[in-house]
Design an enzyme around this catalytic site. Structure first.
Site, PDB file in Angstrom:
ATOM      1  N   HIS A  44      -8.758  25.196  16.772  1.00  0.00           N
ATOM      2  CA  HIS A  44      -8.999  25.229  15.332  1.00  0.00           C
ATOM      3  C   HIS A  44     -10.431  25.715  15.104  1.00  0.00           C
ATOM      4  CE1 HIS A  44      -5.626  22.373  13.738  1.00  0.00           C
ATOM      5  NE2 HIS A  44      -5.267  23.639  13.729  1.00  0.00           N
ATOM      6  N   ASP A  78     -12.878  24.992  13.253  1.00  0.00           N
ATOM      7  CA  ASP A  78     -14.034  24.097  13.161  1.00  0.00           C
ATOM      8  C   ASP A  78     -14.519  23.620  14.527  1.00  0.00           C
ATOM      9  OD1 ASP A  78     -11.497  22.818  12.988  1.00  0.00           O
ATOM     10  OD2 ASP A  78     -12.440  20.927  12.438  1.00  0.00           O
ATOM     11  N   HIS A  80      -2.376  16.254  18.582  1.00  0.00           N
ATOM     12  CA  HIS A  80      -2.891  16.799  17.324  1.00  0.00           C
ATOM     13  C   HIS A  80      -1.777  17.668  16.717  1.00  0.00           C
ATOM     14  CE1 HIS A  80      -5.889  17.789  14.449  1.00  0.00           C
ATOM     15  NE2 HIS A  80      -6.159  19.001  14.876  1.00  0.00           N
ATOM     16  N   HIS A 108     -16.167  13.131  14.183  1.00  0.00           N
ATOM     17  CA  HIS A 108     -15.263  13.945  13.367  1.00  0.00           C
ATOM     18  C   HIS A 108     -15.020  13.226  12.039  1.00  0.00           C
ATOM     19  CE1 HIS A 108     -11.808  16.586  12.377  1.00  0.00           C
ATOM     20  NE2 HIS A 108     -12.395  17.425  13.205  1.00  0.00           N
TER      21      HIS A 108
END
Lengths: 305, 305
Positions: A62, A64, A138, A267
């Site tokens: 991802h 980020d 995830h 996070h």
């Protein structure tokens, strides 16, 4: 060994939190876990150099967690880095780097070795440590990592060495490093005759983005430090589950199940200007817990036994 | 119209300078010039929203000018943006976006329209302004941009309108917006009968990375503001030329040749902790000059004539 939190936000940065990146400083090496946008500038602010031996581990693809990689490599090249960088991560990592390098035409001054991880297990091994990976839970494929130091030789007792007639100097040094040595008289002396039993190394687990998952307790067993996804607070457990994240209570339960010594929540969603609520929720289950902040640095001393 | 400097460093960020990005706030629209890594966080720090009408112009496809684009688009999507974003830049821009989106699997909630510029000229036109591009002189292909507002209707004189018998209300408004109107008695009144001559709009030129080049004076003629590459100071003119950049004196001479009103030096090399030397060198040639700083914001008022 020191752990420096370079970025501690969830998917979107905030005024005080940059995107995810954790740097472990171990002897003369850096091990970076995730590489969110802005990491190169965080390194500059924290006075972290760009020339040291370095491995980078990407939890999942991802943006980020990976978009800082290109700028980091480019800046290393601008600074004339010579030494290779090893980058580990999910399938797609190599393609991502290649296509970006092709379009952006940046010339690297050093080799980048990309290792795409295919299965649970050891992903790299050095003389003094290994890094292991386990599948995360995830919304896309990803990896949870453990840095595990190999056992160190036991404590050295000079009087025992002297009693056995080992001359001080090189032979002492080799015994202290865990090798057996041969004396001038032909006798072989083993490290256990002049020292204590091997001492365990340290273990740090970094989860990236993940729900709690079966097998974590075994994977993270007895970790000195677990750095765990804690994006949303307990009242948003359904959203956390849907988005593939964990809550403070879940992170704390995971750390407790693994009999970990210390837990750091990271996070952190941008909705928590004050992360106190996350800390409170985790503390009910696991006492030695912190919420990560950008530039927070933890020292992990060598265990005595 | 306000100009907000979101990133003012050269190729490598510093403690105080993020990578290149300049945001022009014009009425209800944002126009961003370059999109260096970290721009989304700079926007958050400057309280710039992610939902407004927006166009992004990339000067060239070097990482330090474009790597912030992916994270910016991703964050816009996470925030549920609906409105399209237009992105203009050199060849390769579309491929860069496509390949990154494919590997990073990010789902956009809004359309991204990519326009790869092939030749000098107008690259986009709106009712009130155009953006023009001219080839820069860097080490790879790139564009210098000019935002040029169209002339506004002249000053409106109510007494002239009354004398001509134009009833106050909608007809006044249309005359003020530069339209001719028909009175109830059939007479057509033109804006020039009730107001002054059209007034010029504003013009801002952004160079990205470039050496001085022939044709700049014409392209930037009479600009209200020139934002110019000034990576290295005058003593490093050879290096600047080799690397495709400009010095303060060169930037100042370019602005003077163009009869610009104001000059801002940007893309400042990390070697200048104090940029005073750059300012001094430029000031000898062009007096109304500033060195950009992150979060510096300039107001550009509408000219009277």
């Amino acid at each position: 060994m020191r752990v420096l939190f370079l970025g501690t936000s969830g998917s979107v940065p905030t005024n005080t939190r940059s995107l995810p990146a954790v740097l472990i400083k171990r002897q003369n090496e850096y091990l970076m876990f995730d590489c969110g946008e802005g990491v190169q500038r965080q390194m500059i602010k924290a006075k972290v150099g760009f020339h040291r031996k370095m491995k980078i581990f990407i939890s999942h693809m991802h943006g980020d967690h990976v978009l800082g990689l290109l700028g980091l490599l480019q800046t290393m090249a601008l600074m004339g880095r010579q030494q290779k960088v090893e980058v580990y991560g999910p399938e797609g990592l190599g393609r991502f780097l290649e296509s970006a390098r092709e379009v952006l035409q940046f010339c690297l001054t050093f080799p980048v070795e990309v290792y795409e991880i295919c299965d649970d297990g050891v992903v790299c091994e050095e003389k003094e440590y290994i890094v292991e990976a386990a599948k995360s839970s995830h919304v896309i494929a990803g990896w949870v990592y453990a840095l595990v130091e190999k056992p160190r030789p036991g404590k050295f007792y000079p009087e025992k060495a002297r009693t056995l007639g080992v001359p001080e100097g090189e032979l002492w040094s080799r015994l202290q490093h865990g090798e057996s040595v041969k004396l001038p008289n032909g006798r072989v002396v083993s490290p256990l005759e002049v020292g204590g039993p091997p001492r365990r190394g340290r273990k740090i687990v970094y989860t990236g983005d993940t729900r709690p998952f079966e097998g974590f307790a075994g994977f993270a067993a007895n970790a000195d430090l677990v750095i765990h996804d804690s994006t949303f607070d307990d009242t948003l457990a359904d959203k956390a589950n849907l988005d593939g994240h964990s809550t403070p209570s879940q992170a704390a339960q995971q750390a407790a199940n693994a009999k970990a010594k210390k837990l750091v929540l990271t996070h952190i969603s941008a909705r928590y200007a004050d992360a106190g609520v996350l800390l409170e929720q985790a503390r009910k289950i696991f006492s030695d817990v912190l919420v990560a902040e950008d530039f927070m640095e933890l020292e992990l001393p060598l265990p005595d036994s």
